[in-house]
Design a protein around this motif. Structure first.
Motif, PDB file in Angstrom:
ATOM      1  N   UNK A   1     -16.608   7.424  10.056  1.00 49.20           N
ATOM      2  CA  UNK A   1     -15.993   6.969  11.291  1.00 49.20           C
ATOM      3  C   UNK A   1     -15.648   5.491  11.318  1.00 49.20           C
ATOM      4  N   UNK A   2     -16.128   4.726  10.343  1.00 46.99           N
ATOM      5  CA  UNK A   2     -15.791   3.304  10.277  1.00 46.99           C
ATOM      6  C   UNK A   2     -14.358   3.146   9.766  1.00 46.99           C
ATOM      7  N   UNK A   3     -13.821   1.965   9.924  1.00 46.56           N
ATOM      8  CA  UNK A   3     -12.444   1.746   9.499  1.00 46.56           C
ATOM      9  C   UNK A   3     -12.232   0.288   9.118  1.00 46.56           C
ATOM     10  N   UNK A   4     -11.156   0.031   8.402  1.00 42.80           N
ATOM     11  CA  UNK A   4     -10.744  -1.325   8.064  1.00 42.80           C
ATOM     12  C   UNK A   4      -9.248  -1.411   8.322  1.00 42.80           C
ATOM     13  N   UNK A   5      -8.811  -2.522   8.894  1.00 45.70           N
ATOM     14  CA  UNK A   5      -7.412  -2.680   9.254  1.00 45.70           C
ATOM     15  C   UNK A   5      -6.745  -3.801   8.458  1.00 45.70           C
ATOM     16  N   UNK A   6      -5.472  -3.581   8.148  1.00 45.45           N
ATOM     17  CA  UNK A   6      -4.673  -4.592   7.460  1.00 45.45           C
ATOM     18  C   UNK A   6      -3.340  -4.733   8.183  1.00 45.45           C
ATOM     19  N   UNK A   7      -2.961  -5.967   8.471  1.00 44.99           N
ATOM     20  CA  UNK A   7      -1.600  -6.205   8.926  1.00 44.99           C
ATOM     21  C   UNK A   7      -0.674  -6.080   7.718  1.00 44.99           C
ATOM     22  N   UNK A   8       0.466  -5.457   7.913  1.00 44.59           N
ATOM     23  CA  UNK A   8       1.408  -5.262   6.821  1.00 44.59           C
ATOM     24  C   UNK A   8       2.225  -6.539   6.634  1.00 44.59           C
ATOM     25  N   UNK A   9       1.567  -7.554   6.069  1.00 48.85           N
ATOM     26  CA  UNK A   9       2.200  -8.849   5.831  1.00 48.85           C
ATOM     27  C   UNK A   9       1.834  -9.336   4.432  1.00 48.85           C
ATOM     28  N   UNK A  10       2.602 -10.285   3.951  1.00 50.29           N
ATOM     29  CA  UNK A  10       2.486 -10.761   2.580  1.00 50.29           C
ATOM     30  C   UNK A  10       1.088 -11.239   2.223  1.00 50.29           C
ATOM     31  N   UNK A  11       0.430 -11.900   3.159  1.00 47.52           N
ATOM     32  CA  UNK A  11      -0.881 -12.474   2.861  1.00 47.52           C
ATOM     33  C   UNK A  11      -1.943 -11.417   2.588  1.00 47.52           C
ATOM     34  N   UNK A  12      -1.695 -10.168   2.978  1.00 43.23           N
ATOM     35  CA  UNK A  12      -2.668  -9.097   2.791  1.00 43.23           C
ATOM     36  C   UNK A  12      -2.429  -8.282   1.524  1.00 43.23           C
ATOM     37  N   UNK A  13      -1.391  -8.629   0.766  1.00 43.89           N
ATOM     38  CA  UNK A  13      -1.041  -7.858  -0.420  1.00 43.89           C
ATOM     39  C   UNK A  13      -2.008  -8.147  -1.560  1.00 43.89           C
TER      40      UNK A  13
ATOM     41  N   UNK B   1     -11.868  -0.261  -0.376  1.00 42.66           N
ATOM     42  CA  UNK B   1     -11.364  -0.404   0.998  1.00 42.66           C
ATOM     43  C   UNK B   1      -9.844  -0.509   1.104  1.00 42.66           C
ATOM     44  N   UNK B   2      -9.142  -0.675  -0.032  1.00 38.30           N
ATOM     45  CA  UNK B   2      -7.722  -0.967   0.102  1.00 38.30           C
ATOM     46  C   UNK B   2      -6.899   0.255   0.500  1.00 38.30           C
ATOM     47  N   UNK B   3      -5.641  -0.010   0.864  1.00 39.25           N
ATOM     48  CA  UNK B   3      -4.656   1.029   1.175  1.00 39.25           C
ATOM     49  C   UNK B   3      -3.484   0.822   0.222  1.00 39.25           C
ATOM     50  N   UNK B   4      -3.235   1.818  -0.624  1.00 36.86           N
ATOM     51  CA  UNK B   4      -2.268   1.662  -1.711  1.00 36.86           C
ATOM     52  C   UNK B   4      -0.986   2.462  -1.483  1.00 36.86           C
ATOM     53  N   UNK B   5       0.018   2.121  -2.270  1.00 35.19           N
ATOM     54  CA  UNK B   5       1.298   2.830  -2.325  1.00 35.19           C
ATOM     55  C   UNK B   5       1.953   2.890  -0.945  1.00 35.19           C
ATOM     56  N   UNK B   6       2.043   1.722  -0.308  1.00 30.92           N
ATOM     57  CA  UNK B   6       2.590   1.668   1.050  1.00 30.92           C
ATOM     58  C   UNK B   6       4.107   1.489   1.084  1.00 30.92           C
ATOM     59  N   UNK B   7       4.737   1.247  -0.074  1.00 28.87           N
ATOM     60  CA  UNK B   7       6.131   0.811  -0.083  1.00 28.87           C
ATOM     61  C   UNK B   7       7.113   1.827   0.487  1.00 28.87           C
ATOM     62  N   UNK B   8       6.890   3.122   0.255  1.00 27.76           N
ATOM     63  CA  UNK B   8       7.832   4.118   0.765  1.00 27.76           C
ATOM     64  C   UNK B   8       7.732   4.236   2.283  1.00 27.76           C
ATOM     65  N   UNK B   9       6.525   4.122   2.806  1.00 28.64           N
ATOM     66  CA  UNK B   9       6.327   4.125   4.257  1.00 28.64           C
ATOM     67  C   UNK B   9       6.969   2.880   4.868  1.00 28.64           C
ATOM     68  N   UNK B  10       6.699   1.719   4.278  1.00 27.05           N
ATOM     69  CA  UNK B  10       7.234   0.470   4.808  1.00 27.05           C
ATOM     70  C   UNK B  10       8.762   0.456   4.774  1.00 27.05           C
ATOM     71  N   UNK B  11       9.347   1.029   3.737  1.00 26.68           N
ATOM     72  CA  UNK B  11      10.809   1.081   3.648  1.00 26.68           C
ATOM     73  C   UNK B  11      11.386   1.897   4.797  1.00 26.68           C
ATOM     74  N   UNK B  12      10.762   3.029   5.101  1.00 26.14           N
ATOM     75  CA  UNK B  12      11.239   3.863   6.207  1.00 26.14           C
ATOM     76  C   UNK B  12      11.122   3.136   7.538  1.00 26.14           C
ATOM     77  N   UNK B  13       9.983   2.481   7.773  1.00 22.21           N
ATOM     78  CA  UNK B  13       9.788   1.747   9.022  1.00 22.21           C
ATOM     79  C   UNK B  13      10.798   0.613   9.158  1.00 22.21           C
ATOM     80  N   UNK B  14      10.996  -0.126   8.069  1.00 24.95           N
ATOM     81  CA  UNK B  14      11.918  -1.267   8.094  1.00 24.95           C
ATOM     82  C   UNK B  14      13.345  -0.805   8.355  1.00 24.95           C
ATOM     83  N   UNK B  15      13.765   0.211   7.623  1.00 24.53           N
ATOM     84  CA  UNK B  15      15.147   0.673   7.741  1.00 24.53           C
ATOM     85  C   UNK B  15      15.451   1.221   9.129  1.00 24.53           C
TER      86      UNK B  15
END
Length: 318
Positions: free
Chosen positions: A51-63, A78-92
Motif C-alpha cells: 500500500x505504500x507508494x513513491x511519486x515522481x514528477x515527470x521532469x528532467x531532474x527526476x530522470x 523504486x523506479x518507474x521505467x519505460x515511460x517514453x511511450x506514455x509521455x509521448x501520448x500525453x504530450x501530443x
C-alpha cells in the motif's frame, strides 16, 4: 503554428486503466490515469503491494538511467521505467495534468507503440481547466555531440521535430522524419510506430535481465539475415525512424511544459534526448517561459505568446 483553446491547461475527464506486461521485466503491470488539478503536472505514482507508494514528477531532474529506455528515479527497487511511450501520448494530446498510478516497475509495453494510450485517453476525453498553459520557447541554438551523433534545439515558430537515423543494417539504413507536431499528426504518422530490435541482440539482453517481455506482439524484430520476422510486416515503410521520433517526443515531454522550437537529432536515442534537454534547461539564456496573450480570438500564433516572469520556476527541474 497556432494554438487552440488559447493555450489552456488540460486534464483527462475520468480515470482509465490499462493492463499489460513490462517489455524488460516481462511481469504483469497495470496503470491508471487519474485526472489532476491545474498546475499539478504529470506525476507517476508507483504503488507497492503493502500500500505504500513513491511519486515522481515527470521532469528532467527526476530522470535516471537512459540506456534502453527512460526511467524516473535511480533505485531499481523504486523506479518507474519505460515511460517514453506514455509521455509521448500525453504530450501530443496536450495533457498537462494527470496522475499515472502504476503497480509495477515499468509501464506496460502494450503493442510497442503509443497508440493504446492515445485510445485510452480519447475514450474518456480531455477537459479544459481554464488556466493558461505555460510554454518553453527556445531562444537560441543549443547542441550536444557524442561521437557521430548529435542533437540540438533551435528557435522556431511552432513545435517541430527533425529526426534522422543511420543504421548499418541495409533494411533500415538512413531514414528521416520531419514535421510539425500536432495531436493529429502524432496520431496518424507516429503513434502506431513500434519499438524494434535485432535478433542477434536478444541473448545478450536476456542475460543482462532486459527484454524479458519482448515478443512479436510488441516489437518489430529484425532477423540475422536482415529481414522482418513479424508476419504482418511494418506498419509504415519507415517505421523505424517514426518510432525514434515518437521516443524523442516522449523524452522531451520531460521538460515539464510544451515547448516552442525545433528539435533536431542525428543517430540519437534516449540518452541523447535527455542530455540535450538538460543542456537547454541548464542555460537560462537559451529559453523563456511564455503563455498565450489575452485575446478574443479562438486561436493565436506562437510568435504572439508573451513572456511571463517566473524566476522561481525552471520547468525541467521543478
Amino acid at each position: 503554428m497556432t494554438i487552440g483553446l488559447l493555450g489552456f491547461q488540460t486534464t483527462i475527464a475520468a480515470p482509465v486503466t490499462l493492463r499489460g506486461i513490462g517489455v524488460h521485466s516481462g511481469a504483469p503491470v497495470g496503470i491508471t490515469f487519474q485526472p489532476a488539478e491545474a498546475n499539478s503536472g504529470v506525476i507517476f505514482s508507483r504503488v507497492f503491494q503493502d500500500g505504500s507508494s513513491v511519486e515522481y514528477r515527470a521532469v528532467s531532474s527526476q530522470v535516471g538511467p537512459t540506456d534502453l529506455c527512460t526511467i524516473l528515479g535511480t533505485s531499481p527497487a523504486k523506479w518507474v521505467a519505460t515511460i517514453e511511450h506514455v509521455m509521448a501520448a500525453l504530450y501530443a494530446l496536450g495533457i498537462d495534468n494527470v496522475m499515472v498510478e502504476v503497480d509495477g516497475a515499468e509501464m506496460p509495453i502494450m503493442d510497442g507503440s503509443s497508440f493504446p494510450f492515445i485510445e485510452a485517453i480519447e475514450q474518456v476525453g480531455i477537459v479544459n481547466l481554464g488556466i493558461k498553459r505555460r510554454y518553453i520557447r527556445v531562444l537560441k541554438p543549443v547542441r550536444i555531440d557524442s561521437g557521430a551523433s548529435w542533437s540540438e534545439f533551435r528557435p522556431y515558430d511552432g513545435t517541430r521535430f527533425e529526426v534522422e537515423i543511420d543504421f548499418t543494417s541495409p533494411l533500415i539504413g538512413r531514414q528521416s522524419w520531419n514535421g510539425e507536431l500536432t495531436a493529429q499528426t502524432f496520431k496518424q504518422e507516429l503513434s502506431r510506430a513500434r519499438t524494434f530490435g535485432f535478433m542477434r541482440d536478444v541473448e545478450r539482453l536476456w542475460a543482462a535481465g532486459y527484454a524479458l517481455g519482448s515478443s512479436l506482439e510488441n516489437s518489430v524484430v529484425i532477423s540475422d539475415d536482415d529481414t522482418i520476422v513479424n508476419v504482418e510486416g511494418l506498419r509504415y515503410v519507415d517505421e523505424f525512424v517514426r518510432h525514434k521520433t515518437l521516443d524523442a517526443v516522449g523524452d522531451l515531454a520531460l521538460a515539464g511544459a510544451q515547448f516552442i522550437g525545433c528539435y533536431r537529432s542525428y543517430r540519437g536515442g534516449h540518452k541523447m534526448n535527455a542530455n540535450a534537454l538538460k543542456a537547454l534547461m541548464s542555460d537560462p539564456t537559451a529559453y523563456e517561459i511564455v503563455e498565450a496573450p489575452s485575446s478574443r480570438s479562438a486561436r493565436v500564433r506562437a510568435r504572439e505568446f508573451v513572456p511571463v516572469s517566473m524566476p522561481e520556476l525552471t520547468p525541467g527541474f521543478a
